[in-house]
Design a protein around this motif. Structure first.
Motif, mmCIF file in Angstrom:
data_model
loop_
_atom_site.group_PDB
_atom_site.id
_atom_site.type_symbol
_atom_site.label_atom_id
_atom_site.label_comp_id
_atom_site.label_asym_id
_atom_site.label_seq_id
_atom_site.Cartn_x
_atom_site.Cartn_y
_atom_site.Cartn_z
ATOM 1 N N TYR A 568 31.723 5.911 49.870
ATOM 2 C CA TYR A 568 32.189 4.932 50.856
ATOM 3 C C TYR A 568 31.467 3.610 50.588
ATOM 4 C CZ TYR A 568 33.787 9.114 53.330
ATOM 5 O OH TYR A 568 34.388 10.296 53.673
ATOM 6 N N ASP A 569 32.192 2.631 50.049
ATOM 7 C CA ASP A 569 31.542 1.391 49.635
ATOM 8 C C ASP A 569 31.927 0.188 50.497
ATOM 9 O OD1 ASP A 569 34.138 1.246 48.853
ATOM 10 O OD2 ASP A 569 33.743 0.859 46.731
ATOM 11 N N SER A 570 32.625 0.415 51.603
ATOM 12 C CA SER A 570 33.001 -0.698 52.478
ATOM 13 C C SER A 570 31.753 -1.275 53.144
ATOM 14 C CB SER A 570 33.980 -0.223 53.551
ATOM 15 O OG SER A 570 34.113 -1.196 54.568
ATOM 16 N N GLN A 571 31.540 -2.576 52.964
ATOM 17 C CA GLN A 571 30.359 -3.208 53.551
ATOM 18 C C GLN A 571 30.440 -3.229 55.070
ATOM 19 O OE1 GLN A 571 27.803 -4.011 51.467
ATOM 20 N NE2 GLN A 571 26.671 -4.172 53.384
ATOM 21 N N ILE A 572 31.652 -3.284 55.610
ATOM 22 C CA ILE A 572 31.814 -3.245 57.070
ATOM 23 C C ILE A 572 31.273 -1.923 57.608
ATOM 24 C CG2 ILE A 572 33.498 -3.226 58.954
ATOM 25 C CD1 ILE A 572 35.303 -4.973 57.228
#
Length: 667
Positions: A568-572
């Motif tokens: 999971y690489d979403s910065q949010i």
């Protein structure tokens, strides 16, 4: 010739000096008329003596000269003061003597300083020569140093590689026969023989012996190792210690050698996961699992070949439960049931010979009577019929509850009293099962699955459950990993509850579809970082020291790191998780953000997280219902801990009648 003469003079200069002084004094006093004028002549030998012989010899020479002159003066004073008064002559001689001594002292001192300087010069020259020699040798060595260093480095790398290879081989061999945790505790000297509360699991495959007889040994071993490999993953994921393999059977301890407090929950989770894995990867086989919890003696058993194991009544009971268990199911004892019933669907096993055909008819009758009683709850005749049906099914405890209700409504109901006494008399026989090796009957329970935490109406109203539960069917989540982490501190289902509440609150606060999905995942995974916290510090069983608090406060950042590793690489999403313990007044961690500095998703996670904590059963205390939990959150919001608009959204979500003191902000 001149060199020899020069060397002779220097070698015997002191003798020549004394001789010169004697001759000079005699000649001047006998043959020179103006003796006072020739007194200055004596400065020459004294100066030469000071330069060549040093201060001591020059001063002694001056003293000797003065003494000789005074001897002649005293012997024949007329030759000295013929042209001047006697007083002036003595004064003149005294001054001359003083200057002569001073001349010897000064010239001798200068000579000594010059000698010291010459010595330093010689030493410096010698040191320079040594330095030049060292430089030459160093240059010669440095020209080959790089080659030597490279060669030695290669040798060391080869030696280190050999050592590492040997170490890896030893560890592989050691860990293949001994659990890695046991091996480390043995090395650290922390492995003790003791009596400890643990959970013991036994598993076994049906008819594997016949399978092994029908197939070639290569295939049997290959299939068995494949099966055992799958089971090892399930067991180690939930911190179990594989004691031994008994053919196709497995014996496992939970809570030893590492003392996990919630070992019963871990054991049941492992058992259910094992059954699911067998059904998925080896559907041709069926497995039985038995679990018992209680005191057992644990430690290293054996004389020369030692293994970490356990013995005792709990071990025997777990083995018997596995033998009695139906295929594809998990049986547990009463001690395990009392601990895990909060988190799992559990039913009482009435008979170990399988379900009777008459039970199906009786169950249908019970369901029909219960539906009729819902319409007319005070019908005593129908209640009595229900109690009798439970008794026929051998559910004595349920029958006793029904008869007890009848007696409360009608104390003179004789049939109900008789039924109550009959059920009480037969309860142990009907509801407990005789087990070989046990003098008393034992209550056995069947675990059928994990309870959905969202079904708890003290937390989640029905309409919220119906609206948002389908979300989880559309998203893939690492369920087993989260369960393993939550089971350690007894918070099974926490992530799922926080995820649903966070999504619902985000919807009411106007977040985008993308942000809501990120928040759903963040809520489910937000506590993964607690795995870096030692298990004995989790669960709030005791106050933490400052050092322990500092370690605990690192878990949001560790959660972020682990979530990235899961892909999971979403910065949010990562920002939501990292800041979910930041509080609105700036008193949170890890960065002590305040107010609008905290992402809105993190503020939502914070209040959802604490809401679930308040409504969950912790430390043997029942959780609050959601109305009382909201009141607690309101108090803390007034002190600045939570974002008021998040609390307002929660109150709106739960459809509470009390008017909230905060209004939703527009987004």
């Amino acid at each position: 010739m001149m060199q020899k003469l020069k060397r002779y003079i220097f070698d015997h200069f002191e003798s020549h000096f004394i001789f010169t002084i004697l001759i000079s004094v005699v000649l001047i006093n006998f043959f020179v008329y103006s003796k006072i004028a020739f007194l200055n002549f004596y400065y020459l030998p004294i100066m030469l003596a000071g330069y060549y012989l040093g201060r001591r010899t020059a001063v002694l020479g001056a003293f000797f000269t003065i003494l000789m002159v005074w001897v002649f003066v005293i012997a024949d004073p007329e030759n000295y003061y013929a042209h001047e008064e006697k007083f002036h002559m003595y004064f003149h001689l005294t001054v001359w003597a003083g200057f002569l001594m001073l001349t010897g002292w000064i010239i001798g001192g200068l000579k000594e300083k010059l000698a010291f300087t010459d010595k330093l010069r010689e030493e410096l020259a010698h040191e320079k020569e040594l330095l030049d020699i060292s430089n030459r040798r160093l240059n010669e060595y440095s020209s080959t140093l790089e080659t030597k260093v490279s060669a030695r480095t290669r040798e060391l790398e080869q030696e280190q590689g050999t050592v590492e290879s040997l170490k890896t081989r030893v560890e592989d061999i050691l860990f293949s026969v001994i659990d890695s945790k046991v091996a480390r505790l043995m090395i650290e000297g922390k492995l003790r023989n003791e009596k400890r509360q643990i959970s013991v699991l036994f598993s076994d495959l049906k008819d594997f012996t016949q399978y092994s007889d029908r197939n070639p040994p290569e295939k049997v071993i290959h299939e068995l190792n494949s099966y055992l490999g799958e089971m090892e993953d399930c067991i180690t994921q939930f911190y179990g210690h594989i004691d031994k393999y008994i053919g196709d059977g497995i014996m496992v301890e939970f809570g030893a050698p590492v003392k996990y407090k919630n070992h019963s929950i871990l054991a049941v989770l492992a058992a259910l996961t094992m059954q699911e894995r067998v059904e998925k990867t080896h559907p041709q086989w069926k497995m039985r699992v038995g679990i018992a919890t209680g005191l057992a003696v644990v430690g290293l058993l054996g004389s020369k070949r030692k293994s970490y194991s356990c013995i005792g009544d709990t071990v025997n009971l777990a083995s018997r439960l596995e033998e009695l268990c139906e295929l594809g199911e998990v049986y547990i004892d009463h001690n395990t049931y009392m601990i895990v019933q909060q988190f799992f669907h559990v039913s009482r096993v009435r008979s170990v010979s399988g379900k009777r055909e008459t039970d199906k008819i009786i169950e249908a009758e019970i369901q029909s009577l219960q539906q009729l009683l819902n319409q007319n709850p005070n019908d005593l005749n129908m209640m009595y019929a229900l109690g009798q049906a439970f008794f026929k099914k051998r559910a004595a405890s349920a029958a006793m509850e029904v008869f007890e209700k009848i007696i409360k409504l009608d104390p003179d109901h004789i049939e109900a009293r008789e039924g109550y006494q009959e059920a009480k008399k037969n309860r142990d026989e009907y509801e407990k099962i005789a087990i070989r090796g046990k003098s008393e009957r034992v209550a056995i329970y069947r675990v059928t699955g994990i309870k959905d935490p969202l079904m708890d109406r003290n937390k989640i109203p029905r309409y919220v459950y119906d609206q948002y539960t389908p979300l989880f069917s559309n998203i893939q989540l690492p369920v087993e990993l989260v369960h393993a982490s939550e089971a350690v501190d007894g918070t099974l289902g926490h992530g799922k509850t926080v995820a649903l509440l966070s999504y619902a609150l985000a919807e009411r606060l106007g977040l985008s579809h993308k942000e809501k999905e990120e928040l759903l995942i963040a809520g489910y995974l937000h506590d993964l970082g607690k795995m870096i916290v030692p298990h004995e510090l989790r669960g709030g069983h005791r106050p933490l020291s400052k050092t322990e608090q500092a370690l605990f406060h690192k878990h949001p950042e560790e959660s972020t790191r682990l979530i990235k590793q899961l892909g999971y690489d979403s910065q949010i999403l990562l920002n939501y998780v990292k800041s979910h313990h930041e509080y609105f007044d700036g008193s949170g961690y890890p960065e002590r953000l305040k107010g609008e500095q905290i992402p809105l998703g993190s503020r939502i996670l914070s209040i959802a997280n604490d809401f679930d904590t308040l409504t969950s059963r912790r430390k043997n205390q029942e959780g609050l219902n959601y109305q009382n939990a909201v009141r607690e959150l309101q108090k803390k919001t007034k002190t600045g801990k939570y974002d008021p608009q998040c609390l307002a959204a929660l109150i709106q979500l739960l459809n509470l009648q009390t008017a909230p003191p905060y209004q939703l902000a527009s987004h």
